[in-house]
Enzyme design. Structure first.
Site, PDB file in Angstrom:
ATOM      1  N   ARG A  69       0.851  -1.182   0.000  1.00 41.07           N
ATOM      2  CA  ARG A  69       0.000   0.000   0.000  1.00 41.07           C
ATOM      3  C   ARG A  69       0.891   1.238   0.000  1.00 41.07           C
ATOM      4  NH1 ARG A  69      -1.937   1.030   4.317  1.00 41.07           N
ATOM      5  NH2 ARG A  69      -1.014  -0.586   5.594  1.00 41.07           N
ATOM      6  N   TYR A 197      -1.286  -3.769  -6.991  1.00 40.56           N
ATOM      7  CA  TYR A 197      -1.051  -4.474  -5.737  1.00 40.56           C
ATOM      8  C   TYR A 197      -2.330  -4.556  -4.891  1.00 40.56           C
ATOM      9  CZ  TYR A 197       0.004  -5.494  -0.991  1.00 40.56           C
ATOM     10  OH  TYR A 197      -0.064  -6.053   0.246  1.00 40.56           O
ATOM     11  N   LYS A 206      -9.468  -2.634   2.241  1.00 43.78           N
ATOM     12  CA  LYS A 206      -9.124  -1.449   3.033  1.00 43.78           C
ATOM     13  C   LYS A 206      -9.920  -0.221   2.589  1.00 43.78           C
ATOM     14  CE  LYS A 206      -5.840  -3.700   5.217  1.00 43.78           C
ATOM     15  NZ  LYS A 206      -6.054  -4.166   6.598  1.00 43.78           N
ATOM     16  N   HIS A 226     -10.327  -2.210  12.279  1.00 42.79           N
ATOM     17  CA  HIS A 226      -9.225  -3.035  11.777  1.00 42.79           C
ATOM     18  C   HIS A 226      -8.954  -4.134  12.820  1.00 42.79           C
ATOM     19  CE1 HIS A 226      -4.839  -2.978  10.077  1.00 42.79           C
ATOM     20  NE2 HIS A 226      -5.539  -3.968   9.589  1.00 42.79           N
ATOM     21  N   SER A 248       0.607  -3.495  12.343  1.00 36.48           N
ATOM     22  CA  SER A 248       1.186  -4.554  11.512  1.00 36.48           C
ATOM     23  C   SER A 248       2.366  -5.208  12.235  1.00 36.48           C
ATOM     24  CB  SER A 248       1.620  -3.990  10.160  1.00 36.48           C
ATOM     25  OG  SER A 248       2.494  -2.919  10.371  1.00 36.48           O
ATOM     26  N   CYS A 250       2.391  -7.787  14.249  1.00 33.60           N
ATOM     27  CA  CYS A 250       2.127  -8.315  15.586  1.00 33.60           C
ATOM     28  C   CYS A 250       1.500  -9.703  15.529  1.00 33.60           C
ATOM     29  CB  CYS A 250       1.220  -7.369  16.372  1.00 33.60           C
ATOM     30  SG  CYS A 250       2.053  -5.860  16.902  1.00 33.60           S
ATOM     31  N   ASP A 275      -8.972  -9.628   9.913  1.00 32.96           N
ATOM     32  CA  ASP A 275      -8.524  -8.278   9.554  1.00 32.96           C
ATOM     33  C   ASP A 275      -9.532  -7.170   9.824  1.00 32.96           C
ATOM     34  OD1 ASP A 275      -6.444  -6.651   8.523  1.00 32.96           O
ATOM     35  OD2 ASP A 275      -7.453  -6.515   6.593  1.00 32.96           O
ATOM     36  N   ARG A 368       2.065 -12.317  -0.345  1.00 35.65           N
ATOM     37  CA  ARG A 368       0.746 -12.645   0.206  1.00 35.65           C
ATOM     38  C   ARG A 368       0.154 -13.947  -0.308  1.00 35.65           C
ATOM     39  NH1 ARG A 368      -1.472  -8.527   3.812  1.00 35.65           N
ATOM     40  NH2 ARG A 368       0.180  -6.978   3.794  1.00 35.65           N
TER      41      ARG A 368
HETATM   42  O1  TSX Z   1       2.405 -13.911  15.637  1.00 27.50           O
HETATM   43  C1  TSX Z   1       3.052 -13.834  16.649  1.00 27.50           C
HETATM   44  N1  TSX Z   1       2.421 -13.907  17.874  1.00 27.50           N
HETATM   45  C2  TSX Z   1       0.930 -14.040  17.949  1.00 27.50           C
HETATM   46  C3  TSX Z   1       0.557 -15.438  17.805  1.00 27.50           C
HETATM   47  C4  TSX Z   1      -0.639 -15.930  18.135  1.00 27.50           C
HETATM   48  N2  TSX Z   1       4.419 -13.652  16.567  1.00 27.50           N
HETATM   49  C5  TSX Z   1       5.099 -13.570  15.252  1.00 27.50           C
HETATM   50  C6  TSX Z   1       5.567 -12.187  14.956  1.00 27.50           C
HETATM   51  C7  TSX Z   1       4.564 -11.321  14.351  1.00 27.50           C
HETATM   52  C8  TSX Z   1       4.346 -11.483  12.897  1.00 27.50           C
HETATM   53  C9  TSX Z   1       5.152 -13.585  17.703  1.00 27.50           C
HETATM   54  N3  TSX Z   1       6.466 -13.408  17.882  1.00 27.50           N
HETATM   55  C10 TSX Z   1       4.543 -13.693  18.954  1.00 27.50           C
HETATM   56  C11 TSX Z   1       3.154 -13.884  19.054  1.00 27.50           C
HETATM   57  O2  TSX Z   1       2.593 -13.998  20.145  1.00 27.50           O
HETATM   58  N4  TSX Z   1       5.518 -13.579  19.895  1.00 27.50           N
HETATM   59  C12 TSX Z   1       6.681 -13.393  19.224  1.00 27.50           C
HETATM   60  C13 TSX Z   1       8.016 -13.223  19.830  1.00 27.50           C
HETATM   61  C14 TSX Z   1       8.639 -14.577  20.042  1.00 27.50           C
HETATM   62  C15 TSX Z   1       9.344 -15.175  19.028  1.00 27.50           C
HETATM   63  C16 TSX Z   1       9.898 -16.449  19.246  1.00 27.50           C
HETATM   64  C17 TSX Z   1       9.732 -17.081  20.485  1.00 27.50           C
HETATM   65  C18 TSX Z   1       9.027 -16.459  21.476  1.00 27.50           C
HETATM   66  C19 TSX Z   1       8.481 -15.226  21.263  1.00 27.50           C
HETATM   67  N5  TSX Z   1      10.253 -18.340  20.818  1.00 27.50           N
HETATM   68  C20 TSX Z   1      11.313 -18.975  20.322  1.00 27.50           C
HETATM   69  O3  TSX Z   1      11.973 -18.416  19.512  1.00 27.50           O
HETATM   70  C21 TSX Z   1      11.568 -20.339  20.795  1.00 27.50           C
HETATM   71 MN    MN Z   2      -4.844  -5.248   8.014  1.00 21.69          MN
END
Ligand code: TSX
Ligand code: MN
Length: 583
Positions: A69, A197, A206, A226, A248, A250, A275, A368
């Protein structure tokens, strides 16, 4: 396909402007889908993947300059500039229409215009809304067929009404300098040009379901957010629903499709949406949510059997992959973060030969999958429920290294709106720009609010007064770091432990302590059975560092200053109250 005068006269006007050689109505039949796929393959628009391993799946590559975007080229065109607000680009409608007419003038000459009648929300739902997208892209047609409900049935539901969003898209030259994504909320119109895109051209998503719909909701007394929507079933078989907004990166789609850890086997998560949520006050005085979409347009990199097996299973058939790596050994797809070894060779998202030694990414970081929601193994039985699902809790989140504890609960609705309005994420190495910079993104709506965000906060506050039985509001942070920069919380499936506390709070079944920022669980209130996490770490995850928060308040004040006098008094009050509690 229709005798609707409003549709036909608008179509004639758009044809006169863009002068396509042909016009094809999209009816939603499998025969037409098959024909479009075959044509797209013949034209090189789509690549047919291994039909034994990935039946009905195709790969598409966008232009290199057209992979995300473009917020700096996205406009909200309202008569008054203040109605777009300080967080949107604005242009007067007549000025923007004039500029765009020149760009659209004759741009479909030698091309086919597709007419896509589509519905956001399920058939027969009183909350569904209709759009018609005119486009010269088969890729757009095939994506819209997955992401929305498309075809004759939509025109039947429209009847002779003129209540539809008029969407116009042309690829033109994919010229980034003349790329525009323009919204005219005062006349239910979206015009977009020079992009191919997803987020810029799948206008139901969106552009309509957030920007135009948020404007509609403001006028009509509902909310377009959102947010993911999930149902959490407990071992007794009761399902409670949560709506959650995250910036984004998370893992919103991962949370929406969460698989409970071994220790919590009796629980189950059902996905309603990943979403967008349209929220309305139900006859019972609760807040009800529908997911207006029919598919998932998810980020591929990082999706694996570890992070989100349900998403992977969803994409095993009838899916369009965009900008991922083509594994030439067996014509399947790959992206960074997928399980197992990378393929020995392939073709990268730019169309170049690739090996793991190439030193470049095989898939674009924003590559994607477009997949039908119905294929998700954990899709909710209520996915198409006309009235949606009743929301017990609203969850806001962010990616914060030190500030936000694992979870806290707002004192009340007004404070909850403030918690949402102060949402922020710290940039990671994956995102463009400096690492560790705080990006403020209220309710994750900064790029998607179709009107003045100060009025948006006021609308949230107003809705709270109108909901007799409002959901409780929470904030979560899966990303808190220890002194060594390591994630303290295991995240992913174990987030269920936090969701359980949240729902227990909603039912008055769990304790909390009052702190300066809200109600927090005591360590004993979070079930860590079977988790390799020390009592000390959990204490740290649930601690509030007042000196860090005092700095945070300064950042919040700076951000809110941009809204000037239009910022609701309640938000100013909440920031003063927080300051006082921290003193
Ligand atoms: O999506 C994630 N969540 C939500 C899941 C239901 N991610 C992926 C990153 C965002 C795209 C996460 N990354 C989450 C999380 O709750 N937490 C983390 C950070 C993290 C990464 C790796 C480990 C622990 C926490 N563990 C090991 O590496 C073993
Ligand atoms: Mn979104």
């Amino acid at each position: 396909m229709t005798n609707n005068k409003a549709v036909l006269s608008w179509l004639e006007e758009m044809k006169a402007l863009t002068t396509p050689d042909n016009v094809v109505w999209i009816d939603g039949t499998q025969e037409q889908i098959d024909k479009l796929r075959a044509e797209a393959v013949a034209e090189g628009e789509l690549f047919k993947l291994n039909q034994e391993k990935l039946p009905g799946c195709y790969l598409h590559r966008t232009a290199e300059n057209d992979v995300a975007r473009v917020e700096d080229r996205t406009f909200i065109c309202t008569t008054k500039k203040e109605d777009a607000g300080p967080t949107n680009n604005w242009e007067a409608p007549d000025v923007m229409y004039a500029k765009l007419r020149k760009l659209f003038d004759g741009c479909m000459k030698g091309r086919t215009m597709y007419v896509i009648p589509y519905m956001m929300g399920s058939y027969g739902s009183p909350f569904s809304k209709i759009g018609i997208e005119l486009t010269d892209s088969r890729y757009v047609v095939l994506n819209m067929l997955i992401m929305t409900r498309v075809g004759t049935k939509v025109l039947e539901e429209l009847g002779d009404s003129d209540d539809f969003v008029k969407c116009l898209h042309a690829k033109k030259d994919i010229d980034a300098e003349n790329r525009y994504i323009c919204h005219f909320p005062e006349d239910n119109t979206i015009w977009t040009i020079n992009s191919g895109y997803g987020g810029n051209v799948l206008l139901g998503k969106k552009c309509f379901a957030l920007r135009i719909a948020s404007h509609m909701g403001h006028k009509e007394g509902w909310m377009a957010e959102h947010m993911l929507i999930l149902g959490l079933e407990n071992p007794e078989g009761e399902v409670k629903y949560i709506a959650a907004a995250f910036p984004s990166a998370c893992g919103k789609t991962n949370l929406a499709m969460l698989i409970p850890p071994e220790m919590l086997k009796g629980y189950k998560v059902w996905t309603v949406g990943d979403d967008i949520a349209w929220l309305r006050i139900g006859k019972d005085g609760r807040l009800w949510a529908v997911n207006p979409e029919a598919g998932f347009f998810g980020v591929a990199p990082g999706t694996s059997t570890k992070t989100n097996p349900n998403a992977l299973k969803t994409t095993m058939k009838d899916t369009i992959f965009t900008n991922v790596l083509l594994n030439t050994a067996d014509n399947t797809v790959w992206w960074e973060g997928l399980d197992g070894e990378p393929p020995k060779e392939g073709i990268d998202w730019k169309g170049n030969p690739w090996t793991p030694e190439s030193g470049v990414k095989g898939a674009h970081p924003n590559s994607r999958f477009t997949a039908p929601a119905k294929q998700c193994p954990c899709i909710s039985s209520e996915f198409e429920a006309p009235e949606g699902v009743p929301i017990s809790a609203i969850v806001f989140g962010g990616r914060r290294a030190k500030t936000a504890p694992l979870v806290y609960e707002a004192f009340d609705w007004q404070h909850g709106v403030f918690v949402g309005a102060t949402m922020a994420s710290e940039t990671t190495a994956a995102a463009a720009g400096a690492v560790g910079v705080v990006r403020r993104d209220p309710m994750a709506m900064i790029p998607f609010c179709g009107y003045n965000m100060a009025d948006y906060f006021a609308h949230w506050l107003e809705m709270g007064k109108k909901i007799p039985n409002p959901p409780k509001i929470f904030h979560v942070n899966w990303f808190r770091l220890d002194e060594n920069g390591k994630f303290m919380w295991p995240g992913f499936g174990d987030n269920l432990r936090v969701l359980n506390w949240i729902l227990d709070r909603c039912e008055g079944k769990a304790d909390a302590k009052e702190t300066a920022i809200g109600y927090l669980p005591e360590a004993k209130d979070i079930n860590i059975e079977g988790l390799d996490i020390s009592a000390e770490t959990l204490e740290k995850l649930l601690s509030v560092d007042k000196s860090v928060w005092k700095e945070e308040v300064e950042g919040q004040k700076e951000f809110f200053a941009k809204f000037g006098d239009r910022l609701p008094k309640e938000i100013k009050d909440e920031i003063e109250k927080l300051s006082a509690r921290l003193a």
